[in-house]
Scaffold this motif. Structure first.
Motif, PDB file in Angstrom:
ATOM      1  N   LEU A  26       8.407   7.013  10.059  1.00 36.85           N
ATOM      2  CA  LEU A  26       7.516   7.857  10.844  1.00 36.85           C
ATOM      3  C   LEU A  26       7.914   9.328  10.724  1.00 36.85           C
ATOM      4  O   LEU A  26       7.045  10.197  10.554  1.00 36.85           O
ATOM      5  N   GLU A  27       9.196   9.604  10.808  1.00 43.05           N
ATOM      6  CA  GLU A  27       9.653  10.995  10.687  1.00 43.05           C
ATOM      7  C   GLU A  27       9.303  11.567   9.315  1.00 43.05           C
ATOM      8  O   GLU A  27       8.908  12.731   9.197  1.00 43.05           O
ATOM      9  N   GLN A  28       9.429  10.739   8.283  1.00 41.76           N
ATOM     10  CA  GLN A  28       9.054  11.181   6.938  1.00 41.76           C
ATOM     11  C   GLN A  28       7.565  11.502   6.879  1.00 41.76           C
ATOM     12  O   GLN A  28       7.158  12.518   6.280  1.00 41.76           O
ATOM     13  N   ALA A  29       6.746  10.646   7.504  1.00 43.68           N
ATOM     14  CA  ALA A  29       5.300  10.882   7.510  1.00 43.68           C
ATOM     15  C   ALA A  29       4.955  12.163   8.256  1.00 43.68           C
ATOM     16  O   ALA A  29       4.147  12.982   7.785  1.00 43.68           O
ATOM     17  N   LEU A  30       5.554  12.370   9.416  1.00 44.04           N
ATOM     18  CA  LEU A  30       5.242  13.546  10.225  1.00 44.04           C
ATOM     19  C   LEU A  30       5.663  14.841   9.536  1.00 44.04           C
ATOM     20  O   LEU A  30       5.022  15.888   9.719  1.00 44.04           O
ATOM     21  N   LEU A  63       0.829  -1.203   0.000  1.00 42.49           N
ATOM     22  CA  LEU A  63       0.000   0.000   0.000  1.00 42.49           C
ATOM     23  C   LEU A  63       0.865   1.254   0.000  1.00 42.49           C
ATOM     24  O   LEU A  63       0.535   2.241  -0.671  1.00 42.49           O
ATOM     25  N   ALA A  64       1.987   1.224   0.712  1.00 45.92           N
ATOM     26  CA  ALA A  64       2.897   2.369   0.725  1.00 45.92           C
ATOM     27  C   ALA A  64       3.494   2.615  -0.658  1.00 45.92           C
ATOM     28  O   ALA A  64       3.689   3.765  -1.073  1.00 45.92           O
ATOM     29  N   ALA A  65       3.773   1.539  -1.385  1.00 48.69           N
ATOM     30  CA  ALA A  65       4.283   1.701  -2.748  1.00 48.69           C
ATOM     31  C   ALA A  65       3.196   2.208  -3.686  1.00 48.69           C
ATOM     32  O   ALA A  65       3.471   2.968  -4.622  1.00 48.69           O
ATOM     33  N   LEU A  66       1.962   1.795  -3.415  1.00 41.55           N
ATOM     34  CA  LEU A  66       0.833   2.206  -4.253  1.00 41.55           C
ATOM     35  C   LEU A  66       0.448   3.662  -3.998  1.00 41.55           C
ATOM     36  O   LEU A  66       0.038   4.371  -4.924  1.00 41.55           O
ATOM     37  N   CYS A  67       0.572   4.108  -2.757  1.00 48.76           N
ATOM     38  CA  CYS A  67       0.175   5.469  -2.354  1.00 48.76           C
ATOM     39  C   CYS A  67       1.367   6.139  -1.669  1.00 48.76           C
ATOM     40  O   CYS A  67       1.369   6.322  -0.443  1.00 48.76           O
ATOM     41  N   PRO A  68       2.402   6.504  -2.428  1.00 45.72           N
ATOM     42  CA  PRO A  68       3.666   6.940  -1.830  1.00 45.72           C
ATOM     43  C   PRO A  68       3.619   8.263  -1.082  1.00 45.72           C
ATOM     44  O   PRO A  68       4.544   8.566  -0.330  1.00 45.72           O
ATOM     45  N   ASP A  69       2.598   9.054  -1.239  1.00 44.23           N
ATOM     46  CA  ASP A  69       2.537  10.366  -0.581  1.00 44.23           C
ATOM     47  C   ASP A  69       1.536  10.409   0.565  1.00 44.23           C
ATOM     48  O   ASP A  69       1.240  11.493   1.073  1.00 44.23           O
ATOM     49  N   GLU A  70       1.017   9.270   0.974  1.00 45.80           N
ATOM     50  CA  GLU A  70       0.009   9.226   2.026  1.00 45.80           C
ATOM     51  C   GLU A  70       0.672   9.044   3.392  1.00 45.80           C
ATOM     52  O   GLU A  70       1.214   7.987   3.701  1.00 45.80           O
ATOM     53  N   ALA A  71       0.598  10.079   4.222  1.00 44.19           N
ATOM     54  CA  ALA A  71       1.267  10.053   5.520  1.00 44.19           C
ATOM     55  C   ALA A  71       0.706   8.966   6.435  1.00 44.19           C
ATOM     56  O   ALA A  71       1.460   8.323   7.177  1.00 44.19           O
ATOM     57  N   GLU A  72      -0.600   8.751   6.405  1.00 48.61           N
ATOM     58  CA  GLU A  72      -1.175   7.756   7.287  1.00 48.61           C
ATOM     59  C   GLU A  72      -0.820   6.330   6.870  1.00 48.61           C
ATOM     60  O   GLU A  72      -0.748   5.439   7.711  1.00 48.61           O
ATOM     61  N   VAL A  73      -0.584   6.102   5.577  1.00 47.41           N
ATOM     62  CA  VAL A  73      -0.097   4.795   5.141  1.00 47.41           C
ATOM     63  C   VAL A  73       1.288   4.552   5.736  1.00 47.41           C
ATOM     64  O   VAL A  73       1.583   3.480   6.283  1.00 47.41           O
ATOM     65  N   GLU A  74       2.137   5.560   5.655  1.00 48.38           N
ATOM     66  CA  GLU A  74       3.481   5.452   6.245  1.00 48.38           C
ATOM     67  C   GLU A  74       3.384   5.291   7.759  1.00 48.38           C
ATOM     68  O   GLU A  74       4.144   4.534   8.367  1.00 48.38           O
ATOM     69  N   GLY A  75       2.440   6.018   8.369  1.00 43.34           N
ATOM     70  CA  GLY A  75       2.277   5.918   9.816  1.00 43.34           C
ATOM     71  C   GLY A  75       1.862   4.532  10.250  1.00 43.34           C
ATOM     72  O   GLY A  75       2.385   3.990  11.238  1.00 43.34           O
ATOM     73  N   LEU A  76       0.916   3.917   9.525  1.00 42.54           N
ATOM     74  CA  LEU A  76       0.483   2.565   9.868  1.00 42.54           C
ATOM     75  C   LEU A  76       1.620   1.567   9.689  1.00 42.54           C
ATOM     76  O   LEU A  76       1.838   0.700  10.550  1.00 42.54           O
ATOM     77  N   LEU A  77       2.348   1.680   8.593  1.00 39.08           N
ATOM     78  CA  LEU A  77       3.451   0.752   8.370  1.00 39.08           C
ATOM     79  C   LEU A  77       4.517   0.912   9.448  1.00 39.08           C
ATOM     80  O   LEU A  77       5.041  -0.083   9.980  1.00 39.08           O
ATOM     81  N   ARG A 107       5.217  15.558   6.621  1.00 40.26           N
ATOM     82  CA  ARG A 107       4.186  15.942   5.654  1.00 40.26           C
ATOM     83  C   ARG A 107       3.155  16.875   6.277  1.00 40.26           C
ATOM     84  O   ARG A 107       2.345  17.467   5.563  1.00 40.26           O
ATOM     85  N   GLY A 108       3.166  16.990   7.599  1.00 37.14           N
ATOM     86  CA  GLY A 108       2.304  17.950   8.265  1.00 37.14           C
ATOM     87  C   GLY A 108       0.849  17.546   8.349  1.00 37.14           C
ATOM     88  O   GLY A 108      -0.022  18.403   8.520  1.00 37.14           O
ATOM     89  N   ARG A 109       0.564  16.236   8.247  1.00 36.52           N
ATOM     90  CA  ARG A 109      -0.821  15.759   8.326  1.00 36.52           C
ATOM     91  C   ARG A 109      -0.893  14.616   9.344  1.00 36.52           C
ATOM     92  O   ARG A 109      -1.266  13.500   9.018  1.00 36.52           O
ATOM     93  N   ALA A 110      -0.530  14.915  10.568  1.00 33.71           N
ATOM     94  CA  ALA A 110      -0.459  13.875  11.601  1.00 33.71           C
ATOM     95  C   ALA A 110      -1.838  13.287  11.865  1.00 33.71           C
ATOM     96  O   ALA A 110      -2.777  14.005  12.219  1.00 33.71           O
ATOM     97  N   GLY A 111      -1.956  11.985  11.689  1.00 31.44           N
ATOM     98  CA  GLY A 111      -3.207  11.284  11.925  1.00 31.44           C
ATOM     99  C   GLY A 111      -3.049  10.241  13.006  1.00 31.44           C
ATOM    100  O   GLY A 111      -1.989  10.124  13.643  1.00 31.44           O
ATOM    101  N   SER A 112      -4.088   9.452  13.204  1.00 30.14           N
ATOM    102  CA  SER A 112      -4.136   8.494  14.309  1.00 30.14           C
ATOM    103  C   SER A 112      -2.993   7.471  14.250  1.00 30.14           C
ATOM    104  O   SER A 112      -2.365   7.183  15.267  1.00 30.14           O
TER     105      SER A 112
END
Length: 416
Positions: A281-285, A224-238, A287-292
């Protein structure tokens, strides 16, 4: 005649490893999830009979797909509204001898991930879509799904039945969404992967840890991270799953006994995986869209970076839970915040806060385990013992029951 055990083993292997692949192809052909699921089950039953007599076919998957399509035609022909189904039957007959559906190029190449996207239909409410997907695609039982949503088994079973009736009545058609349709389904897809991992990491069943579910969830997360490379919450879940997975080698002792975070040998943690997860995680954060999922990963990262349990930055964890509760005010986050508060300050000061969760978490085993721990640390062993008894009664895991029993038996009476 082939041995029945070898045929049974082959069918069990296909069901375990390729159910999602086959079901995805059928859903794409039929546009009807329930019909596809029923027809595939019919085909597996036929396979058991035919393969036991004639041996395994050269291409078992193609045999199952072709048989399942024929079973779908039979089901449609038997339907009361046969006349309205003639077009569908003609279509199925036309494609019956076509190439396997999974050979068609698709942006989502993995069959299980494709089917998860397909089943997380935006016309179905998120909880129901996730529950149906966990049941039909991921193979979790109704009891396991009920535990994941803090529901009773009866309530979850009724929800699943009602959902299937609604889907059939409303004529909701399942189809693999293109990239333009991913955003509407992404939250549900993330939820499915998250709950699949949770069931593997702390199973509600007899085996406390189910490593195959953890590995599958992480695999899906990476896809999913490869499919949606700019999604912060995908990176956060992984990142969250990788951080938990890095601690898995220390969660059970050599004899299978459960070890709490405080008791774990941190030298057994997979520190390279922790470093990988924290970078993600640092890469996701950034992006400035911190989610659950990012915030939950941040909490686990604090634990992972602490040299030992005593040096954990509990006050920082409390602050993150405050933010989490703003985004998602669910009772489990409230419970976890109380635990963090008890270590940041004093367990005696937070016991009263548990009362507000008594109704919503009455049958949630960790709630009673937390009560027991707080009572024990606050010097109230009798109250702690009663809470441990309740937690033990609610647990289905022998490893967890043994851990809670050990904690209960270690309590001392006042003045001793």
């Amino acid at each position: 005649m082939p041995a029945a055990s070898s045929v049974q083993a082959a069918i069990e292997s296909i069901t375990r490893h390729d159910w999602g692949r086959l079901l995805s192809g059928l859903v794409g052909s039929l546009g009807d999830f329930q019909l596809a699921e029923d027809s595939l089950q019919d085909a597996l039953e036929s396979a058991l009979r035919h393969w036991s007599r004639n041996g395994l076919p050269v291409a078992p998957h193609a045999w199952l797909m072709k048989t399942a399509k024929r079973k779908a035609i039979d089901r449609l022909r038997r339907a009361a509204n046969f006349q309205s189904k003639t077009t569908a039957i003609a279509h199925l007959i036309e494609i019956e001898n076509s190439a396997p559906d999974w050979d068609d190029p698709d942006p989502i190449e993995d069959e299980r991930l494709k089917l998860i996207f397909t089943c997380c239909h935006p016309a179905i409410d998120r909880k129901t879509a996730m529950a149906l997907t966990l049941r039909s695609v991921c193979g979790l039982t109704t009891d396991e799904i009920a535990d994941a949503f803090l529901d009773s088994s009866d309530a979850m079973a009724q929800r699943l039945v009602r959902a299937r009736h609604k889907i059939a009545k409303a004529g909701i058609t399942y189809a693999v969404p293109g990239p333009e349709g991913w955003a509407d389904r992404l939250e549900s897809v993330l939820g499915v992967i998250y709950l699949l991992f949770n069931e593997g990491y702390a199973s509600s069943g007899e085996n406390y840890i189910r490593g195959e579910l953890c590995s599958e969830a992480i695999r899906l997360g990476k896809l999913l991270a490869a499919l949606c490379p700019d999604e912060a919450e995908v990176e956060g879940l992984l990142a969250l799953m990788l951080l938990h997975e890095a601690r898995r080698p220390a969660r059970l002792s050599a004899d299978g006994a459960f070890r709490s975070l405080e008791e774990q040998d941190r030298s057994l943690w997979q520190h390279d995986r922790i470093a990988e997860a924290i970078r993600m995680l640092e890469q996701a954060l950034r992006r400035g869209r911190a989610g659950s999922y990012q915030l939950q990963a941040a909490i686990i990262a604090i634990h992972a970076e602490a040299a030992d349990f005593a040096s954990t930055d509990w006050r920082q964890i409390v602050l993150i839970y405050d933010r989490l509760l703003e985004l998602s005010p669910n009772p489990v986050f409230r419970l976890n915040r109380i635990v963090a508060l008890s270590y940041a300050f004093d367990p005696r000061f937070v016991l009263e806060a548990l009362n507000g969760l008594a109704e919503s978490l009455a049958d949630y085993q960790p709630y009673h385990a937390v009560r027991a721990d707080l009572f024990g640390r606050a010097g109230q062993p009798e109250e702690a013992r009663a809470a441990y008894d309740r937690a033990i009664a609610l647990s289905a895991s022998p490893a967890e029951q043994a851990f809670l029993s050990r904690k209960r038996d270690a309590l001392t009476a006042p003045g001793s």
